[in-house]
Write an enzyme that holds these catalytic residues in place. Structure first.
Site, PDB file in Angstrom:
ATOM      1  N   ASN A   9      48.729  37.996  77.829  1.00  0.00           N
ATOM      2  CA  ASN A   9      49.574  37.055  78.019  1.00  0.00           C
ATOM      3  C   ASN A   9      50.478  37.601  76.571  1.00  0.00           C
ATOM      4  O   ASN A   9      50.320  37.561  75.525  1.00  0.00           O
ATOM      5  CB  ASN A   9      48.922  35.559  77.157  1.00  0.00           C
ATOM      6  CG  ASN A   9      49.976  34.632  77.103  1.00  0.00           C
ATOM      7  OD1 ASN A   9      51.265  34.660  77.286  1.00  0.00           O
ATOM      8  ND2 ASN A   9      49.384  33.640  76.430  1.00  0.00           N
ATOM      9  N   LYS A  11      53.397  36.256  75.693  1.00  0.00           N
ATOM     10  CA  LYS A  11      54.061  35.003  74.994  1.00  0.00           C
ATOM     11  C   LYS A  11      55.618  35.281  74.953  1.00  0.00           C
ATOM     12  O   LYS A  11      55.978  35.914  75.922  1.00  0.00           O
ATOM     13  CB  LYS A  11      53.307  34.925  73.508  1.00  0.00           C
ATOM     14  CG  LYS A  11      51.565  34.619  73.710  1.00  0.00           C
ATOM     15  CD  LYS A  11      51.140  34.115  72.631  1.00  0.00           C
ATOM     16  CE  LYS A  11      49.404  33.894  72.968  1.00  0.00           C
ATOM     17  NZ  LYS A  11      48.832  33.583  71.895  1.00  0.00           N
ATOM     18  N   HIS A  94      48.114  26.058  78.268  1.00  0.00           N
ATOM     19  CA  HIS A  94      47.913  26.764  77.049  1.00  0.00           C
ATOM     20  C   HIS A  94      48.270  25.837  75.847  1.00  0.00           C
ATOM     21  O   HIS A  94      48.880  25.072  75.984  1.00  0.00           O
ATOM     22  CB  HIS A  94      48.895  27.935  77.146  1.00  0.00           C
ATOM     23  CG  HIS A  94      48.557  28.881  76.023  1.00  0.00           C
ATOM     24  ND1 HIS A  94      48.668  28.611  74.698  1.00  0.00           N
ATOM     25  CD2 HIS A  94      47.746  30.126  76.157  1.00  0.00           C
ATOM     26  CE1 HIS A  94      48.317  29.833  74.021  1.00  0.00           C
ATOM     27  NE2 HIS A  94      47.678  30.774  74.852  1.00  0.00           N
ATOM     28  N   GLU A  96      49.178  26.358  73.145  1.00  0.00           N
ATOM     29  CA  GLU A  96      50.938  26.410  72.638  1.00  0.00           C
ATOM     30  C   GLU A  96      51.750  25.693  73.326  1.00  0.00           C
ATOM     31  O   GLU A  96      52.763  24.929  73.060  1.00  0.00           O
ATOM     32  CB  GLU A  96      51.221  27.825  72.342  1.00  0.00           C
ATOM     33  CG  GLU A  96      50.554  28.663  71.433  1.00  0.00           C
ATOM     34  CD  GLU A  96      50.269  30.324  71.612  1.00  0.00           C
ATOM     35  OE1 GLU A  96      50.968  30.651  72.453  1.00  0.00           O
ATOM     36  OE2 GLU A  96      49.462  30.702  71.005  1.00  0.00           O
ATOM     37  N   GLU A 164      39.661  28.684  75.481  1.00  0.00           N
ATOM     38  CA  GLU A 164      40.572  29.452  74.269  1.00  0.00           C
ATOM     39  C   GLU A 164      40.356  28.451  73.152  1.00  0.00           C
ATOM     40  O   GLU A 164      41.254  27.464  73.035  1.00  0.00           O
ATOM     41  CB  GLU A 164      41.948  29.518  74.550  1.00  0.00           C
ATOM     42  CG  GLU A 164      42.084  30.768  75.531  1.00  0.00           C
ATOM     43  CD  GLU A 164      43.460  31.277  75.440  1.00  0.00           C
ATOM     44  OE1 GLU A 164      43.502  32.368  75.350  1.00  0.00           O
ATOM     45  OE2 GLU A 164      44.587  30.538  75.467  1.00  0.00           O
ATOM     46  N   GLY A 170      45.120  34.008  67.917  1.00  0.00           N
ATOM     47  CA  GLY A 170      45.981  34.558  66.954  1.00  0.00           C
ATOM     48  C   GLY A 170      45.677  34.521  65.516  1.00  0.00           C
ATOM     49  O   GLY A 170      46.530  34.915  64.592  1.00  0.00           O
ATOM     50  N   SER A 210      41.942  36.141  69.950  1.00  0.00           N
ATOM     51  CA  SER A 210      41.674  37.196  69.020  1.00  0.00           C
ATOM     52  C   SER A 210      40.820  38.326  69.767  1.00  0.00           C
ATOM     53  O   SER A 210      40.167  38.897  68.994  1.00  0.00           O
ATOM     54  CB  SER A 210      41.124  36.898  67.593  1.00  0.00           C
ATOM     55  OG  SER A 210      42.177  35.994  67.166  1.00  0.00           O
TER      56      SER A 210
HETATM   57  P1  PGA Z   1      45.509  35.767  70.612  1.00  0.00           P
HETATM   58  O1  PGA Z   1      45.991  35.071  71.867  1.00  0.00           O
HETATM   59  O2  PGA Z   1      44.693  37.074  71.730  1.00  0.00           O
HETATM   60  O3  PGA Z   1      46.592  36.759  70.181  1.00  0.00           O
HETATM   61  O4  PGA Z   1      44.558  35.203  70.037  1.00  0.00           O
HETATM   62  C1  PGA Z   1      45.295  34.468  73.336  1.00  0.00           C
HETATM   63  C2  PGA Z   1      46.017  33.561  73.819  1.00  0.00           C
HETATM   64  O5  PGA Z   1      46.752  32.562  73.330  1.00  0.00           O
HETATM   65  O6  PGA Z   1      46.003  33.447  75.051  1.00  0.00           O
END
Ligand code: PGA
Length: 257
Positions: A9, A11, A94, A96, A164, A170, A210
């Protein structure tokens, strides 16, 4: 047998030129990868270019979101019809999107149905916040999110679910693999309740939060975890390829030779 999926992803990162460079580097290392499904999810503006780079390779392209109507007066929205043909997958729900764009169970559910109509596989994200986790509400949150997104529709074993935990995204603080395995097992149980046990057994459930080349083996070695959704680490081709190679070669705990 559920096949492992590694989805990157990207982003809100990369200009179109940078996305093409990253996709080209991914093609160089994963152009003939076998034994695992792989996808990268660039921004909408880079979808077409990245698709062209990865066409004729085993690496698929996914979108990071989609709207649920096919066309009309929806300023700024991208429909499944527009990405059909380019995208094998689309991420929906997601955290976010939920946090910054007001996405909720109802819109997520409509997106899942719209993608289904267009033959695009949703990667449905679910997961609890830190407060919910600390308050012991993880199960309750997951039940609400799964019921909200899947309840009322007919069983569909193509859909991919990504667990998640928001506190692991993140932050560099990935969840513990055995705990994730238990939660993923509960998610599978809940899908079995919403739909049926056979469908739930076939559905791929990923872990995201992460994930790196250092910790990926601990997740994909677990019996219930069918791959990873990778954010930050997917922006470096060498790191992403390491994650994919480890996923492809991983033997499940308890698997027979
Ligand atoms: P990250 O994000 O690997 O940077 O923690 C995962 C995600 O949001 O899909």
């Amino acid at each position: 047998m559920r096949r492992q999926l590694v989805a990157g992803n990207w982003k809100m990162n990369c200009s179109v030129g940078e996305a093409v460079q990253l996709a080209t580097a991914v093609r160089e290392c994963l152009g003939s990868v076998v034994g695992v499904d792989v996808a990268v999810c660039p921004s909408f503006v880079a979808l077409q270019s990245v698709y062209e780079v990865l066409e004729d390779t085993p690496v698929s392209v996914g979108a990071q979101d989609v709207f649920y109507e096919d066309a009309g007066a929806y300023t700024g929205a991208i429909s499944p019809l527009m990405i059909e043909g380019l995208c094998r997958y689309a991420i929906v729900g997601h955290s976010e999107r939920r946090k910054w764009f007001g996405e909720d169970e109802q819109s997520t559910s409509r997106k899942v149905s719209a993608l289904r109509r267009h033959g695009i596989t949703p990667i449905l994200c679910v997961g609890e916040s830190l407060e919910e986790n600390l308050a012991g509400k993880t199960r309750e949150v997951l039940v609400r999110q799964l019921e909200g997104a899947l309840g009322g529709s007919t069983p569909w074993n193509e859909i991919v679910v990504a667990y998640e935990p928001v506190w692991a995204i993140g932050t560099g603080k990935a969840a513990e693999a055995d705990q994730v395995n238990d939660t993923v097992s509960e998610i599978r149980g809940q899908i079995g309740t919403i739909w049926d046990v056979d469908t739930a057994r076939d559905i791929r459930i990923l872990y995201g939060g992460s994930v790196t080349s250092e910790n990926v083996a601990s997740f994909v070695g677990m019996s219930e975890i069918d791959g990873t959704l990778v954010g930050g680490a997917s922006l470096r081709a060498d790191e992403f390829c390491q994650i994919v190679f480890q996923s492809a070669s991983m033997r499940k705990k308890g698997a027979l030779d």
